[in-house]
Design an enzyme around this catalytic site. Sequence first.
Site, PDB file in Angstrom:
ATOM      1  CG  ASP A 121      23.895   9.813 -53.263  1.00  0.00           C
ATOM      2  OD1 ASP A 121      22.727   8.874 -52.581  1.00  0.00           O
ATOM      3  OD2 ASP A 121      24.482   8.899 -53.558  1.00  0.00           O
ATOM      4  CD  GLU A 132      24.156   6.040 -46.343  1.00  0.00           C
ATOM      5  OE1 GLU A 132      24.654   5.210 -46.483  1.00  0.00           O
ATOM      6  OE2 GLU A 132      22.550   5.633 -47.140  1.00  0.00           O
TER       7      GLU A 132
END
Length: 492
Positions: free
Chosen positions: A45, A215
């Site tokens: 991420d 997401e």
Amino acid sequence: MTSKIVVTALALSLLGGVPAAAVPAPPDFSTAEAGNPFVDGWYADPDVAVYGGRYWVFPTSSRPYDEQTYLDAFSSTDLVTWTKHPNVLTKANVSWARRAVWAPAPIERDGRYYLYFGANDIQSNSELGGIGVAVADRPEGPYRDAIGKPLISQFVNGAQPIDQDVFIDTDGQAYMYYGGWGHANVVKLNADMTSLGTFPDGSTYKEITPANFTEGSQMFKRNGKYYFMWSEDGWTGPNYAVAYAISDSPTGPFTKLGRVLAQDAAVARGSGHNSVINVPGTDIWYIAYHRRPLSRSGANDRQLAYDRMTFNADGTIQPVTMRVEDNFDDNNALGWTTHGGTWTASGGRYETGASYGGKSLLDTNFTDFVQDAAITPRSANGDSGVVFRATQATVGTDAYRGYYAGITGNGRVVLGKADNNWTQLASAPVTVRPNVRHHLRVEAVGSSIKVYVGDMTTPKISVTDTSFTSGANGVRVFNTGAAFDDFAVAHR
């Protein structure tokens, strides 16, 4: 500041009396040319910022949720050599966070540095957690909770409060894009960066969910257009990917145009949850993301990578190729696995002493490809070269299944195959000198294998063999030391 990644350009003329020639050239690469992963460890991420001409990457520590209690950061002036800044934020500085501290989003405003993060992975509105904001006086922190509670703590429009990205538009308005569980929202941030504003209709949350959103929201602006990016499919599986939309407004609508990044069965799987790097003052762009090595299947087996991102004339984004290159300019060999011999990356080379079959391989699985390497033999003995379509590698002279092409100290190029024994397929005379760089290339397409040395126009060896169809790529020596550089593999 237009966004966390578009900042005032570094002057390319005189800087305080320093000649323009002294200003480093902007990093203009085809990929992470010193190799992916570009930092060591399991991380995911990544989000990025450029502060004062220095590139910063803030990732999730890819560990079980109960061990995700801290955030590290990495910084670089050239996108090649990276400095680790450990524990820029820990749960000790966030009273309400206990686990799953992840997906940090950095941004600077008015001389203060903000870091937005998710914590606790809440599954309902009755749980404590969500998206928090921390602040520091320096990019490396330490960051401390700015408001003593989550900034967003509830599910709104079905969006789990995770995976936020923060963007400041050219008019100074800040926005935060976030969401999980298949729903995305955008909110305005007030000038204090620690409270939510409202839209003209009085609402605080605006749903912007595009098709197949999972997401990993990301927003950037280029040539007056707003690019919304997100991740699709499950993060634990191989099909995790990045898609995007373009709009004339920071709040959409966002209609999916296509995928930008997806797995490559020859390079890596699970490539997703991205951010975008724009080299200040240029139209050079990179996509930073995490991916899973081919030989690993664990959910948290994720590493950081970046590749070049290119735009078409109409502003759409070309599909990103995950390139395999390593020029060792970062003086490490991340991603390489050795099988015998002693290997060291230093001075911009990958060096090994003499051994009987010491090899080092990347976690790749190419079928048809072009493989290049610069090879500097350290003696007139033995041979040194490249391995390809290799499997079942262990320590031993011919302890692998696959092909090898190398240059010998007595002036030949050899091609052969190993299967715990050695079978030579062909050889040819070439000029080989110790301590001189020699460019070796292999082109393998189906059963056809061609080997070039020096002259990349005419192959020195051309054979047909069907023994091995795919496998790893790497380098090897036999009874000589050697230095390797400018290693690259590409689909053919």
